[in-house]
Design a protein around this motif. Structure first.
Motif, mmCIF file in Angstrom:
data_model
loop_
_atom_site.group_PDB
_atom_site.id
_atom_site.type_symbol
_atom_site.label_atom_id
_atom_site.label_comp_id
_atom_site.label_asym_id
_atom_site.label_seq_id
_atom_site.Cartn_x
_atom_site.Cartn_y
_atom_site.Cartn_z
ATOM 1 N N LYS A 125 2.449 54.357 56.735
ATOM 2 C CA LYS A 125 3.136 53.190 56.179
ATOM 3 C C LYS A 125 3.127 53.199 54.655
ATOM 4 O O LYS A 125 4.152 52.974 54.017
ATOM 5 C CB LYS A 125 2.485 51.895 56.693
ATOM 6 C CG LYS A 125 2.528 51.713 58.192
ATOM 7 C CD LYS A 125 1.998 50.354 58.628
ATOM 8 C CE LYS A 125 0.565 50.105 58.199
ATOM 9 N NZ LYS A 125 -0.392 51.083 58.773
ATOM 10 N N THR A 126 1.949 53.452 54.077
ATOM 11 C CA THR A 126 1.834 53.394 52.616
ATOM 12 C C THR A 126 2.635 54.483 51.912
ATOM 13 O O THR A 126 3.434 54.179 51.014
ATOM 14 C CB THR A 126 0.356 53.443 52.189
ATOM 15 O OG1 THR A 126 -0.301 52.257 52.648
ATOM 16 C CG2 THR A 126 0.226 53.529 50.678
ATOM 17 N N ALA A 137 9.401 47.703 49.763
ATOM 18 C CA ALA A 137 8.912 47.885 51.126
ATOM 19 C C ALA A 137 7.504 47.315 51.258
ATOM 20 O O ALA A 137 6.584 47.777 50.596
ATOM 21 C CB ALA A 137 8.914 49.362 51.499
ATOM 22 N N THR A 177 5.192 56.120 52.908
ATOM 23 C CA THR A 177 6.624 55.861 53.115
ATOM 24 C C THR A 177 7.090 54.726 52.217
ATOM 25 O O THR A 177 8.183 54.787 51.639
ATOM 26 C CB THR A 177 6.901 55.522 54.590
ATOM 27 O OG1 THR A 177 6.456 56.598 55.413
ATOM 28 C CG2 THR A 177 8.389 55.296 54.819
ATOM 29 N N SER A 178 6.257 53.711 52.068
ATOM 30 C CA SER A 178 6.605 52.577 51.207
ATOM 31 C C SER A 178 6.771 53.010 49.763
ATOM 32 O O SER A 178 7.704 52.589 49.068
ATOM 33 C CB SER A 178 5.524 51.490 51.305
ATOM 34 O OG SER A 178 5.458 50.945 52.603
ATOM 35 N N ASN A 223 4.258 46.670 53.796
ATOM 36 C CA ASN A 223 3.751 47.275 55.023
ATOM 37 C C ASN A 223 2.589 46.453 55.570
ATOM 38 O O ASN A 223 1.737 45.987 54.816
ATOM 39 C CB ASN A 223 3.400 48.751 54.823
ATOM 40 C CG ASN A 223 2.118 48.966 54.055
ATOM 41 O OD1 ASN A 223 1.035 48.840 54.587
ATOM 42 N ND2 ASN A 223 2.263 49.313 52.769
ATOM 43 N N ASP A 226 0.740 46.178 49.687
ATOM 44 C CA ASP A 226 0.306 47.281 50.531
ATOM 45 C C ASP A 226 -0.714 46.802 51.553
ATOM 46 O O ASP A 226 -1.593 46.000 51.247
ATOM 47 C CB ASP A 226 -0.298 48.382 49.659
ATOM 48 C CG ASP A 226 -0.719 49.597 50.464
ATOM 49 O OD1 ASP A 226 0.000 49.954 51.417
ATOM 50 O OD2 ASP A 226 -1.767 50.188 50.149
ATOM 51 N N ASP A 227 -0.604 47.283 52.773
ATOM 52 C CA ASP A 227 -1.572 47.003 53.828
ATOM 53 C C ASP A 227 -1.746 45.512 54.092
ATOM 54 O O ASP A 227 -2.853 45.022 54.297
ATOM 55 C CB ASP A 227 -2.919 47.632 53.473
ATOM 56 C CG ASP A 227 -3.753 47.937 54.704
ATOM 57 O OD1 ASP A 227 -3.165 48.181 55.772
ATOM 58 O OD2 ASP A 227 -4.994 47.908 54.600
ATOM 59 N N LEU A 265 7.482 47.469 57.014
ATOM 60 C CA LEU A 265 7.003 48.508 57.911
ATOM 61 C C LEU A 265 5.726 48.030 58.591
ATOM 62 O O LEU A 265 4.830 47.508 57.918
ATOM 63 C CB LEU A 265 6.721 49.802 57.141
ATOM 64 C CG LEU A 265 7.872 50.376 56.315
ATOM 65 C CD1 LEU A 265 7.432 51.654 55.614
ATOM 66 C CD2 LEU A 265 9.095 50.629 57.180
ATOM 67 N N VAL A 266 5.653 48.200 59.907
ATOM 68 C CA VAL A 266 4.455 47.831 60.647
ATOM 69 C C VAL A 266 3.978 49.044 61.437
ATOM 70 O O VAL A 266 4.768 49.929 61.786
ATOM 71 C CB VAL A 266 4.708 46.642 61.610
ATOM 72 C CG1 VAL A 266 5.138 45.405 60.833
ATOM 73 C CG2 VAL A 266 5.755 47.001 62.670
#
Length: 287
Positions: free
Chosen positions: A157-158, A171, A160-161, A173, A134-135, A149-150
């Protein structure tokens, strides 16, 4: 006579997630209706059902249910009929259609969608992956993602992941930080990379709320470039230009729910995979 408030009873012999999702989707189509949802999960015995019936009698309203035990279904239906309440077994039409098409009987076992099969463990594995990546965390492990995801900070982003992880999708991000080039690992990623963007005003509102949640003072919130309209606008423009230069498709999440954003991500993943497959096909004349 039109009603402005209803009590809706959701009765299931499993976790009730199917009913919850269905009820949410249906109720969203009615404006000005306040629905009190009474959730009754894991109802698998007559003793448990009696508690449900008492609740329905106390706060009458329509009933949606997924019960596989025939005796429990019959008792529930008879009870609702006596009270003049509608009761619908929401899975029956689909199960009947599939049974007729497949030519096989229905197993009739509660909670079969939650058995510990390969799909279950794939979803758990994907959840662990999202937590670890994450992140922008675990940079090298990003190459193992199913999708990357960017986007700028607080562009969904988080969440959705995590939604994708519940579908078994790994996923990763990666945040796009003003003045900082994206991680070099993205240049080596043989995975679909998708940008998330959002309207300036919506992003500022989300960021302000975030700063207040973590205890930032009002003056700090007002003066921070994190929520300055011009700075935020420039940040979003830079992110869009980067994605355009790299050929990464973008999704505007401003008016999308997390579910809608995730669905679009899945569609873009499918498009990416189709293009990759087409590119791998031989183009020369047949022998």
């Amino acid at each position: 006579m039109a009603r402005s408030r209803i009590d809706l009873h959701l009765i299931s012999d499993a976790t009730g997630e199917t009913l919850n999702s269905l009820a949410r989707a249906c109720l969203s189509q009615f404006e000005g209706i306040a629905a009190v949802q009474h959730r009754w999960p894991l109802i698998r015995s007559r003793f448990q059902l009696e508690r449900v019936l008492a609740g329905i009698e106390h706060e009458p309203g329509p009933v949606l249910y997924t019960l596989t035990d025939r005796s429990l279904r019959t008792e529930l239906e008879s009870f609702c009929q006596r009270l003049g309440l509608p009761a619908v077994s929401v899975l029956d039409p689909t199960l009947d259609m599939l049974a007729a098409y497949v030519g096989a009987g229905i197993a009739g076992k509660p909670g079969r969608q939650y058995v510990l099969d390969a799909d279950y463990f794939r979803r758990i594995d994907a959840m662990h992956y999202v937590l670890a990546h994450d992140d922008g965390q675990g940079e090298e492990g990003i190459l193992e993602a199913d999708v990357i995801l960017v986007g700028v900070s607080r562009s969904s982003k988080t969440p959705t992941s995590f939604y994708l992880a519940n579908r078994g999708i790994k996923a990763a991000n990666v945040p796009l930080v003003p003045g900082v080039p994206p991680p070099a690992v993205l240049d080596r990623a043989d995975r679909p990379i998708i940008g998330l963007t959002i309207a300036v005003d919506a992003l500022i509102e989300i960021r302000r709320h975030r700063l207040k949640m973590i205890g930032a003072q009002t003056m700090q919130v007002e003066e921070s470039a994190y929520v300055d309209p011009e700075a935020v606008r420039a940040e979003l423009v830079a992110a869009k230009r980067l994605c355009a230069a790299r050929g990464w498709p973008m999704i505007d999440v401003t008016r999308r729910s997390i579910e809608e954003t995730a669905t679009t991500v899945l569609q873009l993943m499918e498009t990416w995979q189709q293009r990759r497959a087409e590119a791998a096909r031989p183009t020369g004349p047949s022998p």
